[in-house]
Design an enzyme around this catalytic site. Sequence first.
Site, PDB file in Angstrom:
ATOM      1  CD  GLU A 202      10.233  -6.939   6.826  1.00 54.67           C
ATOM      2  OE1 GLU A 202      10.505  -7.963   7.407  1.00 54.67           O
ATOM      3  OE2 GLU A 202      10.119  -5.860   7.182  1.00 54.67           O
TER       4      GLU A 202
ATOM      5  N   PRO B  72       0.710  -1.196   0.014  1.00 55.56           N
ATOM      6  CG  PRO B  72      -0.210  -1.098   2.200  1.00 55.56           C
ATOM      7  CD  PRO B  72       0.553  -1.986   1.239  1.00 55.56           C
ATOM      8  CG  ASN B  73      -0.332   4.402   1.162  1.00 58.14           C
ATOM      9  OD1 ASN B  73      -1.221   4.952   0.580  1.00 58.14           O
ATOM     10  ND2 ASN B  73      -0.370   3.958   2.425  1.00 58.14           N
TER      11      ASN B  73
ATOM     12  NE  ARG C   6       4.284   6.740   1.131  1.00 56.89           N
ATOM     13  CZ  ARG C   6       4.298   5.785   1.951  1.00 56.89           C
ATOM     14  NH1 ARG C   6       4.511   4.498   1.123  1.00 56.89           N
ATOM     15  NH2 ARG C   6       4.084   5.546   2.913  1.00 56.89           N
TER      16      ARG C   6
ATOM     17  CG  HIS D  81       4.785  -1.833  10.458  1.00 60.84           C
ATOM     18  ND1 HIS D  81       6.171  -2.120  10.631  1.00 60.84           N
ATOM     19  CD2 HIS D  81       4.713  -0.719   9.531  1.00 60.84           C
ATOM     20  CE1 HIS D  81       6.808  -1.174   9.732  1.00 60.84           C
ATOM     21  NE2 HIS D  81       6.080  -0.378   9.184  1.00 60.84           N
TER      22      HIS D  81
ATOM     23  CG  ASN E  88       8.406  -1.397   0.995  1.00 59.62           C
ATOM     24  OD1 ASN E  88       7.770  -1.582   1.780  1.00 59.62           O
ATOM     25  ND2 ASN E  88       8.736  -0.176   0.512  1.00 59.62           N
TER      26      ASN E  88
ATOM     27  CE1 TYR F  73       8.868   5.376   2.891  1.00 63.88           C
ATOM     28  CE2 TYR F  73       7.336   7.157   3.031  1.00 63.88           C
ATOM     29  CZ  TYR F  73       7.934   5.749   3.316  1.00 63.88           C
ATOM     30  OH  TYR F  73       7.163   5.456   4.511  1.00 63.88           O
TER      31      TYR F  73
ATOM     32  CG  ASP G 248      -0.219 -16.898   8.899  1.00 67.17           C
ATOM     33  OD1 ASP G 248       0.536 -16.922   9.558  1.00 67.17           O
ATOM     34  OD2 ASP G 248      -1.632 -16.934   9.545  1.00 67.17           O
TER      35      ASP G 248
ATOM     36  CB  ALA H 224       1.086   0.706   6.591  1.00 61.47           C
TER      37      ALA H 224
ATOM     38  CG  HIS I 259      11.045  -1.728   5.354  1.00 59.84           C
ATOM     39  ND1 HIS I 259       9.549  -1.543   5.018  1.00 59.84           N
ATOM     40  CD2 HIS I 259      11.297  -3.039   6.133  1.00 59.84           C
ATOM     41  CE1 HIS I 259       9.078  -2.899   5.717  1.00 59.84           C
ATOM     42  NE2 HIS I 259       9.920  -3.590   6.158  1.00 59.84           N
TER      43      HIS I 259
ATOM     44  NE  ARG J 199       9.383   6.680   8.380  1.00 58.33           N
ATOM     45  CZ  ARG J 199       8.651   6.408   7.701  1.00 58.33           C
ATOM     46  NH1 ARG J 199       8.932   5.444   6.796  1.00 58.33           N
ATOM     47  NH2 ARG J 199       7.488   7.021   7.502  1.00 58.33           N
TER      48      ARG J 199
HETATM   49  C1  DQA Z   1       7.889   1.430   4.178  1.00 58.44           C
HETATM   50  C2  DQA Z   1       7.930   1.675   5.517  1.00 58.44           C
HETATM   51  C3  DQA Z   1       6.694   1.416   6.062  1.00 58.44           C
HETATM   52  O1  DQA Z   1       6.802   1.662   7.577  1.00 58.44           O
HETATM   53  C4  DQA Z   1       5.553   2.231   5.633  1.00 58.44           C
HETATM   54  O2  DQA Z   1       4.418   2.032   6.091  1.00 58.44           O
HETATM   55  C5  DQA Z   1       5.625   2.400   4.025  1.00 58.44           C
HETATM   56  C6  DQA Z   1       6.788   2.196   3.393  1.00 58.44           C
HETATM   57  C7  DQA Z   1       9.202   1.959   3.428  1.00 58.44           C
HETATM   58  O3  DQA Z   1       9.496   1.305   2.503  1.00 58.44           O
HETATM   59  O4  DQA Z   1      10.185   2.347   4.289  1.00 58.44           O
HETATM   60  O5  DQA Z   1       4.551   2.468   3.515  1.00 58.44           O
HETATM   61  O6  DQA Z   1       7.900   0.059   4.078  1.00 58.44           O
END
Ligand code: DQA
Length: 145
Positions: A97, A9-10, A17, A79, A73, A22, A86, A76, A99, A106
């Site tokens: 994983e 997401p996002n 954003r 978390h 990635n 980022y 799963d 959110a 980020h 943060r």
């Molecule tokens: C993220 C870090 C996450 O906490 C956040 O919700 C994101 C981006 C990162 O790439 O740093 O959407 O995964």
Amino acid sequence: MRILVINGPNLNMLGVREKSIYGTKTLDEINEEITQFCIGHGIDADFFQNNSEGAIIDAIHGAINIYDGIVINAGAYTHYSIAIADAIKCIDIPVVEVHMSNVHSREEYRHKSVIGSGCCGVIAGFGDYSYILGIMAVMHMPENR
Ligand code: DQA
């Protein structure tokens, strides 16, 4: 070798954003850089982005027998999505994983990853280069060497 890069997401909003966190590159621009890196290393990379938990879970399940590794990635969902955790545990494919930001420097709620328990490892804090480092990690997994 085939690698699937999953963004949650996002991350479709990269370039717009929170640029101070980022950066200014769009997801398409980042994916193009990843593609160029992969071409140079004989890797076939596919890209999937979705804002919905279920779609990400389906993409993980769909990777079985197709991909040699996944770089994810999960945004959110990292978390709190036990369902994505799963799904990662359902498949026998190395998952890394990633980020872009250093989640540990943060907010406290970003320090915990629930998906990490099913992953081989975590890369965080290197901006868009985190994805390349994630792919390098998949390349160096014992089953892919
Ligand atoms: C993220 C870090 C996450 O906490 C956040 O919700 C994101 C981006 C990162 O790439 O740093 O959407 O995964």
